[in-house]
Write a protein that holds these residues in place. Structure first.
Motif, PDB file in Angstrom:
ATOM      1  N   GLU A  79     -36.922   0.591  59.118  1.00  0.00           N
ATOM      2  CA  GLU A  79     -37.313   0.428  58.152  1.00  0.00           C
ATOM      3  C   GLU A  79     -39.284   1.701  58.390  1.00  0.00           C
ATOM      4  O   GLU A  79     -39.588   1.992  57.219  1.00  0.00           O
ATOM      5  CB  GLU A  79     -38.560  -0.827  58.400  1.00  0.00           C
ATOM      6  N   ASN A 197     -33.337  -8.370  40.737  1.00  0.00           N
ATOM      7  CA  ASN A 197     -33.849  -7.664  41.842  1.00  0.00           C
ATOM      8  C   ASN A 197     -35.673  -7.687  40.979  1.00  0.00           C
ATOM      9  O   ASN A 197     -35.104  -6.268  40.293  1.00  0.00           O
ATOM     10  CB  ASN A 197     -33.942  -6.950  42.677  1.00  0.00           C
ATOM     11  N   GLU A 264     -35.419 -17.155  43.334  1.00  0.00           N
ATOM     12  CA  GLU A 264     -35.063 -17.557  45.105  1.00  0.00           C
ATOM     13  C   GLU A 264     -35.583 -17.040  46.180  1.00  0.00           C
ATOM     14  O   GLU A 264     -35.987 -17.876  46.810  1.00  0.00           O
ATOM     15  CB  GLU A 264     -33.403 -16.588  44.576  1.00  0.00           C
ATOM     16  N   ASP A 265     -36.418 -15.644  45.561  1.00  0.00           N
ATOM     17  CA  ASP A 265     -37.230 -15.335  47.265  1.00  0.00           C
ATOM     18  C   ASP A 265     -38.892 -14.812  46.956  1.00  0.00           C
ATOM     19  O   ASP A 265     -37.700 -14.036  45.770  1.00  0.00           O
ATOM     20  CB  ASP A 265     -36.514 -14.881  48.373  1.00  0.00           C
ATOM     21  N   CYS A 266     -39.137 -14.547  47.005  1.00  0.00           N
ATOM     22  CA  CYS A 266     -40.370 -13.843  46.701  1.00  0.00           C
ATOM     23  C   CYS A 266     -40.788 -12.220  47.902  1.00  0.00           C
ATOM     24  O   CYS A 266     -41.136 -13.025  49.268  1.00  0.00           O
ATOM     25  CB  CYS A 266     -42.035 -13.635  46.775  1.00  0.00           C
ATOM     26  N   GLN A 267     -40.986 -11.394  48.674  1.00  0.00           N
ATOM     27  CA  GLN A 267     -41.723 -10.292  48.626  1.00  0.00           C
ATOM     28  C   GLN A 267     -42.974  -9.837  48.299  1.00  0.00           C
ATOM     29  O   GLN A 267     -42.950  -9.688  46.993  1.00  0.00           O
ATOM     30  CB  GLN A 267     -41.017  -9.560  48.602  1.00  0.00           C
ATOM     31  N   PHE A 268     -44.696 -10.176  49.373  1.00  0.00           N
ATOM     32  CA  PHE A 268     -45.782  -9.751  48.646  1.00  0.00           C
ATOM     33  C   PHE A 268     -46.360  -8.365  49.983  1.00  0.00           C
ATOM     34  O   PHE A 268     -45.937  -7.930  50.960  1.00  0.00           O
ATOM     35  CB  PHE A 268     -46.380 -10.969  48.833  1.00  0.00           C
ATOM     36  N   HIS A 269     -46.643  -7.281  48.877  1.00  0.00           N
ATOM     37  CA  HIS A 269     -47.621  -5.889  49.732  1.00  0.00           C
ATOM     38  C   HIS A 269     -48.662  -6.796  50.133  1.00  0.00           C
ATOM     39  O   HIS A 269     -48.982  -8.495  49.865  1.00  0.00           O
ATOM     40  CB  HIS A 269     -48.476  -5.406  48.436  1.00  0.00           C
ATOM     41  N   GLN A 270     -48.443  -6.378  51.066  1.00  0.00           N
ATOM     42  CA  GLN A 270     -49.695  -7.137  52.424  1.00  0.00           C
ATOM     43  C   GLN A 270     -50.620  -7.487  51.592  1.00  0.00           C
ATOM     44  O   GLN A 270     -51.385  -8.334  52.764  1.00  0.00           O
ATOM     45  CB  GLN A 270     -49.960  -5.975  53.888  1.00  0.00           C
ATOM     46  N   LEU A 274     -50.509 -13.846  52.650  1.00  0.00           N
ATOM     47  CA  LEU A 274     -48.949 -15.643  52.265  1.00  0.00           C
ATOM     48  C   LEU A 274     -48.956 -16.281  53.023  1.00  0.00           C
ATOM     49  O   LEU A 274     -49.087 -17.573  52.142  1.00  0.00           O
ATOM     50  CB  LEU A 274     -48.201 -14.577  53.901  1.00  0.00           C
ATOM     51  N   PHE A 277     -49.839 -18.427  49.027  1.00  0.00           N
ATOM     52  CA  PHE A 277     -48.899 -18.532  48.224  1.00  0.00           C
ATOM     53  C   PHE A 277     -47.767 -19.727  49.565  1.00  0.00           C
ATOM     54  O   PHE A 277     -47.736 -20.574  48.533  1.00  0.00           O
ATOM     55  CB  PHE A 277     -48.091 -17.169  48.579  1.00  0.00           C
ATOM     56  N   ASP A 278     -47.777 -19.556  50.772  1.00  0.00           N
ATOM     57  CA  ASP A 278     -46.731 -20.785  50.790  1.00  0.00           C
ATOM     58  C   ASP A 278     -47.340 -22.171  50.942  1.00  0.00           C
ATOM     59  O   ASP A 278     -46.339 -22.657  50.582  1.00  0.00           O
ATOM     60  CB  ASP A 278     -46.941 -20.712  52.479  1.00  0.00           C
ATOM     61  N   ARG A 296     -41.783  -7.758  45.298  1.00  0.00           N
ATOM     62  CA  ARG A 296     -40.823  -8.200  44.815  1.00  0.00           C
ATOM     63  C   ARG A 296     -39.625  -9.796  44.807  1.00  0.00           C
ATOM     64  O   ARG A 296     -40.606 -10.557  45.153  1.00  0.00           O
ATOM     65  CB  ARG A 296     -39.978  -7.123  45.461  1.00  0.00           C
ATOM     66  N   ARG A 298     -36.629 -12.357  43.927  1.00  0.00           N
ATOM     67  CA  ARG A 298     -34.658 -12.252  43.711  1.00  0.00           C
ATOM     68  C   ARG A 298     -34.615 -13.824  42.848  1.00  0.00           C
ATOM     69  O   ARG A 298     -35.525 -14.935  42.654  1.00  0.00           O
ATOM     70  CB  ARG A 298     -34.280 -12.471  44.930  1.00  0.00           C
TER      71      ARG A 298
END
Lengths: 452, 746
Positions: A79, A197, A264-270, A274, A277-278, A296, A298
């Motif tokens: 990464e 995506n 299905e799933d999300c990813q976030f900028h820092q 979080l 959201f959780d 991002r 899915r």
């Protein structure tokens, strides 16, 4: 952690050698060149020799290599290498041998900043650009003490991604919802795999330290956690027009208006909190200044496929292949896709091809073993057909043709395959200024493959 | 202009280049000096020795140009060792810089000082370090924190004496999250280098601080903190619950390494929480894991290897996600191979049709290695899911009909394994026999011969087929020879009238004309058995005994190793599926580690042993073996560790890494598992053989057929005979052993 970062060109010349620990010796460069670059057998991105591990990624025409001596965190190493590529691209436009050679001082400087004793530090492009610049000579800010302290505060602060003194006369935010739709269709026409995506890119030109709240037609948010399993008619279909200034999106009205989407799933900028959201699926954040990828996601349910493709491929004897490919646009006739490119694989021993199309142009590209059919503008609801014939040379060593899948690329505005919609973007700032928001939707082909 | 000159340095070195650089370095013009420094650094990168310029470069250290300063520092770090005395000249600048009003310069000074690994420099580091650790700027503090780790590496005593560790421990409470993260990083580095320092001790208090910093620090800092949390062992349920609760939101982070680190924490702490809660977390974990599969190929590869581990522990988590693991046409091979393995692991009754269709598709591609693995995967699915076995066999027959040479060969090997599990597919034997002329690999030939021998009574022309092989006996690989030998003897016992001459001929060839001791030995054993006239049924009992069905052909790690690797998630160990001792410097050949690994192997072996039926059953259901078989295991251990421990210790590092190689000091090559898997599993099989439990009958590798098993037992015999009489042979300890091959040794 990392013992060193090395950059090589394709010939195996060492362009950058930065060791962070005493155990990274110059001769390791030779070892990597011999064992990986000049060894075509290597199929893995990780190679351990003795107790030294080389992890490499290839970008453009350079190899970026991380040397580690311990049981390092492999995910982090890769990464980080990709982050280095990203940094290089944002600094030099293109991160290739040329760029490395022309900017090697800057690269050393960057490496010095983003890694300390082999541990990654702040790698945020925007922050780094404040004090490591391409101009060569340091601009005044970095040399004056007060400004530097401001920079360093930002480089380490809880809001390491944003300056505090941003000012705009007109406060605007642009939201781009970009979806890559992936499809794998079998030769019999069944959908083996279809998913989306998505990424949401935001360009924020907002003054001060704005607190943003962002809402989507996310089903979990609509139904609450209790009704996770029930299926709601999720196909929002085509994303509506741009919504502007939807400041207080009243939940009830929009809930009725749009279908919801299961992410299905999300990813976030820092920058996104979080924890919030959780807890209640609220996307709340203080955005970096300018462009950044907010999230991002899915989605796999109710994917609207913008194109249906029916290929018929017949191998006539051993000397000829006949193609008939029909493609139909499966979206509203008000929309149109641009840059639709269909790549139709031909056998390796193709001698010549003839093709006829009802729209667009088709051309044979021998080096890719493809017939490439381009349609610049493809309006909704229409259907086009290509018929082609490939003549094959006979070969002494006849090997079966593997029939790679046919692939598609396109981009389609104002359409989301997942049916995702932006419901609101609220901006709270202590000056209480009003702001204008713009939303744009786009669907592109990810890996859109059809077997035949 | 300047650019072209810099680029010129990449050209072949001209004569007097050093001279030119030197004159540039002492030039009266600032820009010329800077350019020369740049050129010097360039030359350094190319591996040229420019250490002779040290004094001249050093003269340029006192400058207000930050960029030039950084370049000089870079040079210093590289060549300090070659001119330790001259480094002293730089000390003054460093100390001055560490008090500069500009925090960037203060940080740069302390960062660089730590990298100049010269004893004299260390002496001067104390004061600046102490000051910068208490600096008002968090940027300086976070840099100083790392510097403590650098100092500890150079001079641990000094680091401890000056109380830097305590200072660092206090900094975990720093208001700035990045300082916290770097302090944790430094402490954990020191702790791992010297555990006796107890540098990083997580208490309830520090735990609270870590969890607070977690949500605010940079992504890399989060990885550090998460890794520390994963290493933290607690038995308190509430504490574990708390950790899981606070860490789970990190599943949504954009950085895959943060996601994996968070998965690791939750997975390890989940054991303590209530089962419902744990299964809830498992559900939550699945989507982010799947998302990792769409990241860059290298990251994806790491993720896939880790998913493989997680699946071995929790086979259910990705049950519904088969499709995301479908291979894309342009996936790199290492990703494709791993995806195949995962697909087989998550195969079940519901998705098996989809999977088979996909595997068949892969088997028709062109990459030979990938195709073989796809065929092998079909066999693994057949043996894993009984209800699908018929479909699998039909798929394999379809593939055999493609007549593509390597597909056919692999399919035959795979079908042989299917025969070893399910009876009732004898009908396809004629189809297989038709391919006999196309087989040129020893593995495939051996597999087919085994089938012919095993079902000799049902194959009318078995005699003719075997006669053909006996004809060319001496040209075969020993693996195939062993199989021919056994098959002919089986045929003779089943239909003596057909094979009288054949058996004579093959025994003659194997004893008189063969150099391979294994082949010769086995031939003699058969010969003696056959000439035993006192009890004609004894030979039959031994050679034609009922064989226990195989359980699985999917490779799984021994449970103890798996547990260990789960604590190593996302590290290299998890990618290699090997304990870190095997590939990192210290303790690579530590006797303890190796012995522990050997014991784990042994336990795994015992579980797979067909005799310990209960244990085998346990292996299928995944539950712990009942106490009775546990005893059995311990007995076995005793026997084997009487005398064979050293031998096993040498054999232990499997996967192309023999102990001897390593001891000799040559670089040991550890190929990444995806590429090296076949070799690795073969070695593993050798190991099984060393322990002599006849594991060949259930050997996890499908590539080693019956012939492989025989070979292994051959090893076992050799090994034991070397041990003398002190330890009873394993065969003796298992009187009920019906495995023909192992009996044949005694």
């Amino acid at each position: 952690m990392l013992s060193g970062i090395l950059i090589f060109n394709q010939k195996g010349e060492n362009l950058i050698f930065r060791s962070f620990r005493s155990d990274c010796r110059p001769r390791l460069a030779d070892i990597f060149r011999i064992q990986v670059i000049s060894n075509p057998q290597v199929r893995s991105p990780i190679l351990t020799l003795g107790s030294t591990t080389f992890s490499h990624v290839k970008h453009e025409n350079i190899y970026l290599v991380a040397v580690t001596k311990s049981n390092a965190n492999a995910a982090l190493v890769f990464e980080f290498l990709y982050r280095l590529v990203m940094l290089g691209r944002s600094y030099f436009g293109k991160f290739d041998e040329e760029a490395v050679k022309n900017n090697f001082v800057l690269i050393y400087e960057l490496l010095d900043e983003i890694l300390d004793y082999g541990y990654p530090q702040n790698t945020e492009t925007d922050t780094l650009k404040m004090y490591i610049t391409t101009e060569g000579v340091r601009s005044a800010i970095a040399n004056s003490a007060t400004d530097s302290s401001r920079i360093t505060m930002q480089a380490t602060g809880a809001l390491s991604w944003r300056r505090s003194d941003v000012k705009y006369r007109k406060n605007e935010a642009f939201v781009d919802v970009i979806e890559d739709v992936n499809l794998l269709m079998s030769a019999t026409g069944t959908v083996l795999r279809a998913d989306v995506n998505g990424q949401i890119v935001m360009r924020a030109y907002l003054s001060g330290t704005p607190e943003c709240k962002f809402g989507l037609n996310d089903r979990l948010l609509f139904d609450g956690d209790s009704a996770g399993g029930s299926s709601l008619g999720g196909g929002g279909g085509s994303g509506g027009g741009a919504i502007t200034g939807n400041r207080d999106g009243t939940t009830k009205a929009t809930r009725a208006a749009a279908g919801s989407v299961t992410l299905e799933d999300c990813q976030f900028h820092q920058c996104v909190k979080l924890g919030r959201f959780d807890a209640d699926r609220i996307i709340s954040f203080v955005p970096p200044d300018g462009e950044f990828e907010l999230m991002r996601y899915r989605a796999t349910e109710n994917v609207n496929l913008p194109f249906k493709v029916h290929p018929i491929v017949r191998e006539v004897g051993t000397t000829k292949v006949e193609y008939s490919v029909a493609i139909k646009a499966n979206y509203s006739s008000k929309l149109f896709a641009t840059n639709v490119v269909i790549r139709i694989p031909t056998p390796l021993n193709t001698a010549k091809t003839t093709e006829r199309t009802s729209q667009g142009r088709a051309k044979y590209e021998p080096e890719q073993n493809n017939i490439v059919w381009k349609i610049a503008r493809f309006s909704g609801g229409s259907e086009y057909v290509l018929t082609a014939e490939a003549t094959l040379t006979s070969m002494t060593h006849q090997k079966a043709w593997s029939r790679p899948p046919l692939s598609l690329s396109f981009s389609l505005l104002m359409f989301t395959s997942s049916g995702l919609l932006v419901r609101y973007l609220k901006v709270f700032e202590k000056n209480n200024y009003s702001s204008v928001k713009w939303v744009r939707y786009m669907t592109r082909a990810g890996s859109y493959e059809i077997r035949f | 202009m300047a650019m072209s000159r810099i680029r010129g340095a990449f050209a072949v070195p001209r004569k007097g280049e050093t001279f030119e650089l030197r004159s540039g370095l002492v030039s009266q013009y600032a820009y010329e000096r800077k350019e020369s420094i740049q050129k010097t650094i360039m030359a350094m990168t190319l591996g040229k020795d420019v250490s002779s310029l040290f004094p001249d470069v050093l003269k340029n250290i006192a400058t207000s140009d930050l960029e030039q300063k950084k370049l000089v520092y870079l040079y210093l770090m590289n060549y300090a060792k070659s001119h330790p005395d001259l480094c002293i000249l730089a000390v003054n600048t460093f100390v001055q810089d560490s008090e500069d009003p500009n925090p960037l310069i203060r940080a740069l000074a302390i960062r660089t000082m730590g990298c100049i690994r010269v004893d004299k420099m260390v002496d001067y580091m104390e004061e600046p370090l102490r000051k910068t650790l208490r600096d008002e700027s968090p940027y300086v503090r976070k840099t100083a924190a790392i510097c403590v780790a650098k100092l500890f590496d150079l001079n641990p005593a000094m680091c401890l004496e000056n109380g830097f560790l305590e200072m660092l421990q206090d900094m975990i409470g720093d208001p700035n999250p990045m300082v916290v993260a770097n302090s944790v990083t430094a402490l954990s580095e020191i702790y791992h280098a010297a555990p006796e320092t107890q540098a990083l001790k997580v208490t309830t208090n520090t735990l609270r601080k870590l969890l607070m910093a977690l949500n605010e620090c940079t992504e890399w800092g989060r990885v550090t903190i998460l890794t520390t949390l994963a290493e933290y062992k607690t038995t308190e349920v509430t504490e574990s619950e708390h950790i899981c609760e606070r860490v789970a939101p990190q599943f949504q982070h954009a950085n895959p390494s943060v996601v994996l680190a968070a998965v690791k924490v939750v997975f390890l702490h989940m054991k303590n929480v209530k089962p419902e809660l744990a299964s809830n977390y498992l559900k939550k974990m699945a989507p982010p894991l799947v998302t990792l599969v769409s990241s860059a190929p290298e990251v994806q590869y790491v993720a896939l290897r880790n998913i493989d581990l997680l699946l071995q522990k929790q086979p259910e988590i990705l049950n519904k996600e088969l499709r995301v693991f479908f291979c894309k046409y342009n996936d790199p091979p290492y990703v494709k191979f791993q995806k195949l393995e995962i697909m087989v692991r998550i195969a079940n009754d519901r998705n098996v049709d989809q999977l088979l269709a996909e595997l068949k598709e892969y088997a028709l591609e062109v990459d030979m290695d990938f195709v073989r693995r796809a065929v092998r995967a079909i066999g693994q699915v057949a043996i894993k899911i009984e209800s699908a076995s018929e479909k699998c066999v039909n798929t394999l027959l379809d593939l055999i009909n493609t007549k593509v040479n390597y597909v056919v060969q692999e399919a035959i090997v795979v079908i042989k394994d299917i025969f070893r599990k399910y009876p009732g597919y004898e009908g396809i034997i004629p189809t297989l026999c038709k391919c006999i002329d196309e087989l040129d690999e020893p593995n495939a030939r051996a597999a087919l011969i085994w089938i012919v021998g095993q079902y000799a009574e049902k194959i009318s022309n078995a005699g003719d087929i075997l006669a053909g092989f006996v004809e060319g006996f001496n040209e075969e690989f020993s693996q195939t020879q062993l199989q021919i030998l056994t098959a002919v003897v089986k045929l003779f016992l089943k239909r003596p009238e057909k094979a009288q001459g054949l058996v004579q001929k093959v025994l003659q060839a194997a004893t008189a004309e063969n150099d391979n001791p294994d082949v010769r030995d086995r031939a003699y054993v058969y010969w003696r058995l056959l000439s035993n006239t006192s009890d004609p049924n004894a030979t039959k009992d031994i050679v034609l005994s009922e064989k226990p069905p195989i359980v699985t052909t999917i490779h799984s790690l021994p449970p103890a190793l798996l547990e260990q690797l789960l604590t190593e998630l996302s590290t290299l160990a998890s990618v290699y599926h090997k304990p870190p001792e095997q590939f990192v410097g210290q303790g690579r050949f530590g006797a303890d580690a190796v012995q522990r690994a050997a014991i784990e192997e042994q336990i795994q072996n015992a579980r797979e042993n067909p005799l310990a039926a209960a244990a085998a059953a346990a292996a299928v259901t995944g539950s712990a073996p009942p106490p009775q078989s546990q005893n059995n295991v311990e007995n076995l251990l005793d026997i084997d560790f009487d005398g064979t421990a050293p031998a096993s210790a040498q054999k232990e590092p499997s996967g192309g890494m023999s102990g001897l190689e390593g001891l000799a000091g040559t670089p040991v090559r550890v190929e990444s598992p995806a590429a090296g898997a076949p070799a690795g599993s073969n070695n593993l099989d050798d190991l099984l053989g060393v322990f002599g439990d006849g594991g060949g009958a259930t050997a996890p590798s499908s590539s080693s057929g019956g012939a492989g098993a025989d070979l292994m037992n051959g090893f076992a015999g050799l090994d034991l005979s070397g041990n003398g009489t002190t330890s009873p042979p394993p065969g003796g300890s298992q009187p009920k052993k019906t495995n023909e091959d192992i009996m044949s040794l005694f």
